[in-house]
Structures are given as structure tokens and as C-alpha cells.
Enzyme design. Structure first.
Site, PDB file in Angstrom:
ATOM      1  N   GLU A 137       0.864  -1.182   0.000  1.00  0.00           N
ATOM      2  CA  GLU A 137       0.000   0.000   0.000  1.00  0.00           C
ATOM      3  C   GLU A 137       0.900   1.232   0.000  1.00  0.00           C
ATOM      4  O   GLU A 137       1.238   1.770   1.026  1.00  0.00           O
ATOM      5  CB  GLU A 137      -0.927  -0.006   1.212  1.00  0.00           C
ATOM      6  CG  GLU A 137      -1.959   1.100   1.185  1.00  0.00           C
ATOM      7  CD  GLU A 137      -2.768   1.178   2.465  1.00  0.00           C
ATOM      8  OE1 GLU A 137      -3.590   2.103   2.566  1.00  0.00           O
ATOM      9  OE2 GLU A 137      -2.574   0.338   3.367  1.00  0.00           O
ATOM     10  N   HIS A 152      -5.284   6.288  -2.023  1.00  0.00           N
ATOM     11  CA  HIS A 152      -4.542   7.474  -1.582  1.00  0.00           C
ATOM     12  C   HIS A 152      -4.328   8.382  -2.788  1.00  0.00           C
ATOM     13  O   HIS A 152      -3.197   8.685  -3.177  1.00  0.00           O
ATOM     14  CB  HIS A 152      -3.213   7.057  -0.939  1.00  0.00           C
ATOM     15  CG  HIS A 152      -3.388   6.325   0.358  1.00  0.00           C
ATOM     16  ND1 HIS A 152      -3.369   6.961   1.572  1.00  0.00           N
ATOM     17  CD2 HIS A 152      -3.588   5.007   0.612  1.00  0.00           C
ATOM     18  CE1 HIS A 152      -3.547   6.061   2.537  1.00  0.00           C
ATOM     19  NE2 HIS A 152      -3.695   4.871   1.981  1.00  0.00           N
ATOM     20  N   HIS A 207       0.018   7.685   6.407  1.00  0.00           N
ATOM     21  CA  HIS A 207       1.314   7.284   5.864  1.00  0.00           C
ATOM     22  C   HIS A 207       2.344   8.398   6.080  1.00  0.00           C
ATOM     23  O   HIS A 207       2.010   9.586   6.076  1.00  0.00           O
ATOM     24  CB  HIS A 207       1.196   6.956   4.380  1.00  0.00           C
ATOM     25  CG  HIS A 207       0.410   5.716   4.103  1.00  0.00           C
ATOM     26  ND1 HIS A 207       0.820   4.767   3.197  1.00  0.00           N
ATOM     27  CD2 HIS A 207      -0.755   5.249   4.618  1.00  0.00           C
ATOM     28  CE1 HIS A 207      -0.061   3.784   3.154  1.00  0.00           C
ATOM     29  NE2 HIS A 207      -1.032   4.061   4.011  1.00  0.00           N
ATOM     30  N   ALA A 236      -8.895   8.511   2.383  1.00  0.00           N
ATOM     31  CA  ALA A 236      -7.613   8.928   1.818  1.00  0.00           C
ATOM     32  C   ALA A 236      -7.714   9.145   0.309  1.00  0.00           C
ATOM     33  O   ALA A 236      -6.874   8.691  -0.467  1.00  0.00           O
ATOM     34  CB  ALA A 236      -6.513   7.917   2.145  1.00  0.00           C
ATOM     35  N   HIS A 293     -14.808   4.623   9.609  1.00  0.00           N
ATOM     36  CA  HIS A 293     -14.155   5.085   8.386  1.00  0.00           C
ATOM     37  C   HIS A 293     -15.156   5.608   7.359  1.00  0.00           C
ATOM     38  O   HIS A 293     -14.858   6.542   6.603  1.00  0.00           O
ATOM     39  CB  HIS A 293     -13.340   3.949   7.757  1.00  0.00           C
ATOM     40  CG  HIS A 293     -12.026   3.700   8.405  1.00  0.00           C
ATOM     41  ND1 HIS A 293     -11.902   3.027   9.595  1.00  0.00           N
ATOM     42  CD2 HIS A 293     -10.771   4.047   8.033  1.00  0.00           C
ATOM     43  CE1 HIS A 293     -10.623   2.960   9.924  1.00  0.00           C
ATOM     44  NE2 HIS A 293      -9.912   3.570   8.995  1.00  0.00           N
ATOM     45  N   ASP A 328      -8.596  -3.572   7.039  1.00  0.00           N
ATOM     46  CA  ASP A 328      -7.555  -2.548   7.194  1.00  0.00           C
ATOM     47  C   ASP A 328      -7.029  -2.592   8.632  1.00  0.00           C
ATOM     48  O   ASP A 328      -6.753  -1.564   9.253  1.00  0.00           O
ATOM     49  CB  ASP A 328      -8.074  -1.154   6.840  1.00  0.00           C
ATOM     50  CG  ASP A 328      -6.934  -0.143   6.645  1.00  0.00           C
ATOM     51  OD1 ASP A 328      -5.792  -0.574   6.385  1.00  0.00           O
ATOM     52  OD2 ASP A 328      -7.186   1.064   6.775  1.00  0.00           O
TER      53      ASP A 328
END
Length: 398
Positions: free
Chosen positions: A145, A211, A157, A236, A267, A290
Site C-alpha cells: 500500500e 490514496h 502514511h 484517503a 471510516h 484494514d
């Protein structure tokens, strides 16, 4: 009974329940020999008395084992920083119905990814995955990822580890050569990302958009190059606008893409989950955990990919409050989907069985049929997990 049916019936029998076959629950018995399903008996009355090794599944449902496409850790273990402990994560997953999974490595250094490939390569050489006497979920291959993700949509991240596709071309060759990278999440709008999509897909690696701030045209180009998945829809990524539909609009307007959703009610709001379900259905919506190291662990502080995270009653977040994975058991995600959408248990189970299996091109998992691997979940009528079976052996029981 013919001789062929009698031959296939040598083994362990799961009797008295309903079996998920072809998307429908049917009254049948299941016969397992070793690690393989040998028969589905739609008329159990013809097979005679039960053996003492048989399993009584009266009033229960038998489904394929769950496949989790995005699992970052469990029970305090972070796969990104401790890839040599993938089995420590795998041993925890059967209690959530997971029989196989993609160990997920978030955006990190090249040496971190290399260590994960080395660890996964060693596991790939094993025919069985156990820890002590306990049967573990099977690590199918790595999900990388990142690091080719948008710096504007990093989530949790680490910014300094995000990288442009052009800088990773040599490393990507090592991913392909390793044979243990199954899925790569990237942002299609990055320069040269479409070329990378084509290279990875040609090597049999599933490529996912995530992302990302991709436009519908970026998405269309990536689809044409072979992109087939979307990582945690809504999270994201650039938001939807009716004049700027962005990733969410592009994805929900597509008629064949498979889409991951984190169905914990944190989420993604339940209304948004329902919207995605109505657009995608059971053949295209893929529930993922996740999961962070907080899965199966008490409230407290952990680390994922070098970032400190806090697990409390609001979820799993960085110290700055950014969502950082989850503590979501995949069996709970199935029950949540039923609650949020009103879908049937059979439909909800497809999102963690046939749908991820189809995405990965797996013919021996995710479905119940003669010749398939005997990875099973046994549940009650409400979707509560009672037993998890891996390769014909009970890995967890309530």
C-alpha cells in the site's frame, strides 16, 4: 449410491447445516478429505449414519473461509516494521473467520519492503502455516500500500516515504521477480503511474487505486492499463463533487471495478456504505479490515509503519487524530454490512469470499465445491462465527 460418490465420501463430514453454494444457502452436507472438499451432498439422507469424526452443523451455515485483502497487523504486531512476524498475525485471524489474507505493508523505505519480500518468500515455501500446534491463516502474498501515493492524501502514511513511480522502476522489477507481491496500491494521477500499472498487471499483480486525487480521465487510463481494484473507497482520496466527481464519482460510475470498503461505521458512514452497496453489489464490493496492530488487542498505544497510533473507543488514530487503520474484525464487518444495508447474510458473505477470490484469480478458495480447499467458516443465522476451518482442520472454535 454409485462407487464414485462412495469414494468421495471417505473423510470428515459436516452435516445438518446449510451451505453457501453459488451465492445461495442450500440444505446439504459437506465432505472433506484432508485439506480438500470432496463432495457437497444435497440429499444427506442417502449417505447413512454419521461417523464420530463428523461435525454437527444443525441450525448453522457453512461458508467459505474469509479472505482479507488488507491487513496491516493484529495483536500488537505491525507487519510493516516486523515482517518476520507475519505468522504471529496469521495465528490471530481465524478467530475472525479469516483463513487467508494479504499481509499489508504501508508506505515505508525500500529496505522495509525488501525485508517484507524476504519474509513472504520464506512463508511461500511452506505448504502449511502453523505456529506451535495452532493452524494459521494463509498469507497469500504481499499488499504493498504505497509508496506511489498522493502526498495530498496520505492518511496516516509517513510523508517522507512517499515516492514517484519513476524513482522505483528498478525496485518494481524486484517486486515482479519475487513472485510474492499480490497487490499494489498507487495513485494513478502520478507521472508514469499508468506505465507502472501496465508492468505490474502484465506480471499478474493486481493493481489498485488508492490514496489518490485521480480524475475520471486518470481513472479511465488506469483501467485501460489493467487497474482492477480500489483501496478503501472514500478514505484517503479526494472528495466527491457534482462538478468535480474525482475518484469517488469515477469509481461508482464504473460498471465493473471491484472496490474495498472498511465497514466499521467509523471510516465510512453507514449511509455511504449503503450508497456504495447499491452501486456495487456483492460481486464488486470487497469488505476489508484494514486492521492495525490494535486488532484483537486492548485499548492502548501501538505503532504502524513508524507512526504512533492510539486505540480507544473512537477507533484507531494517530496522536493527531487521523484514522490509522482499524481494530475491525472481518466477521463484524459482515454483520455491519447487513445492518447498514439490509442485505442478506449470503450476500454479505460474498464480499469476503467469492469477491476477493475472483479479484485475485483464486479458483480453489472463496467458493464451496468439490476440489476446492477446505477453508470454511461456520456461522449461526445472524452471522456470528462459531468455527473456522483451515485446510480441513479446526483452527478456531467459539
Amino acid at each position: 449410491m454409485d462407487d464414485e460418490r462412495a469414494r468421495r465420501m471417505i473423510g470428515r463430514r459436516f452435516h445438518g447445516g446449510h451451505i453457501l453454494v453459488g451465492g445461495e444457502l442450500i440444505r446439504a452436507d459437506l465432505v472433506v478429505d484432508g485439506d480438500t472438499i470432496t463432495d457437497v451432498i444435497a440429499d444427506p439422507d442417502e449417505v447413512g449414519p454419521f461417523d464420530t469424526s463428523d461435525v454437527d452443523c444443525s441450525d448453522l451455515l457453512i461458508a467459505p473461509g474469509f479472505i482479507d485483502l488488507q491487513c496491516n497487523g493484529a495483536n500488537g504486531v505491525d507487519i510493516t516494521t516486523e515482517p518476520d512476524r507475519i505468522l504471529d498475525v496469521a495465528i490471530e485471524l481465524p478467530r475472525f473467520g479469516v483463513t487467508s489474507f494479504l499481509p499489508t505493508v504501508v508506505t515505508a523505505t525500500a529496505s522495509t519492503r525488501a525485508a517484507a519480500i524476504t519474509a513472504m518468500s520464506a512463508l511461500a515455501e511452506q505448504t502449511e502455516h502453523t505456529l506451535g500446534s495452532r493452524r494459521a491463516a494463509t498469507p497469500l502474498g504481499l499488499h504493498l500500500e504505497g509508496p506511489m501515493i498522493s502526498r495530498d492524501h496520505l492518511g496516516a502514511h509517513v510523508p517522507r516515504f512517499a515516492a514517484e513511480p519513476e524513482s522505483l522502476l528498478d525496485e518494481i522489477d524486484t517486486w515482479v521477480a519475487s513472485g510474492v507481491v499480490s497487490l499494489v496500491t498507487l495513485a494513478p494521477e502520478l507521472a508514469h503511474a499508468i506505465d507502472v500499472v501496465g508492468r505490474l498487471v502484465a506480471a499478474g499483480i493486481v493493481v489498485s487505486a488508492g490514496h489518490t486525487a485521480m480524475t475520471p480521465s486518470d481513472f479511465a487510463a488506469a483501467r485501460a492499463a489493467g487497474l482492477s481494484y480500489v483501496t478503501h473507497l472514500f478514505n484517503a482520496m479526494a472528495p466527491f463533487g457534482h462538478r468535480s466527481p474525482g475518484p469517488i464519482g469515477a469509481v461508482l460510475a464504473d460498471d465493473s471495478i471491484t472496490v474495498g470498503v472498511i465497514c466499521d461505521g467509523i471510516h465510512v458512514d453507514p449511509v455511504a456504505v449503503d450508497m456504495a452497496w447499491r452501486s456495487l453489489g456483492r460481486q464488486r464490493l470487497s469488505l476489508v479490515s484494514d486492521a492495525s496492530p490494535a486488532l484483537g488487542a486492548p485499548y492502548g498505544r501501538y505503532r504502524i509503519g513508524g507512526i504512533e497510533i492510539v486505540h480507544d473507543d473512537t477507533g484507531v488514530r494517530t496522536v493527531d487524530g487521523v484514522l490509522a487503520g482499524s481494530s475491525l474484525p472481518l466477521d463484524q464487518a459482515v454483520r455491519n454490512l447487513m445492518t447498514f444495508t439490509g442485505c442478506s447474510l449470503a450476500d454479505a458473505l460474498a464480499t469476503v469470499t467469492t469477491t476477493p477470490a475472483d479479484l485475485l484469480g483464486l479458483a480453489d478458495r472463496g467458493r464451496i465445491h468439490s476440489g476446492a480447499r477446505a477453508d470454511l467458516t461456520i456461522l449461526d443465522q445472524a452471522g456470528n462465527l462459531r468455527h473456522t476451518v483451515i485446510a480441513g482442520e479446526t483452527a478456531w472454535t467459539s
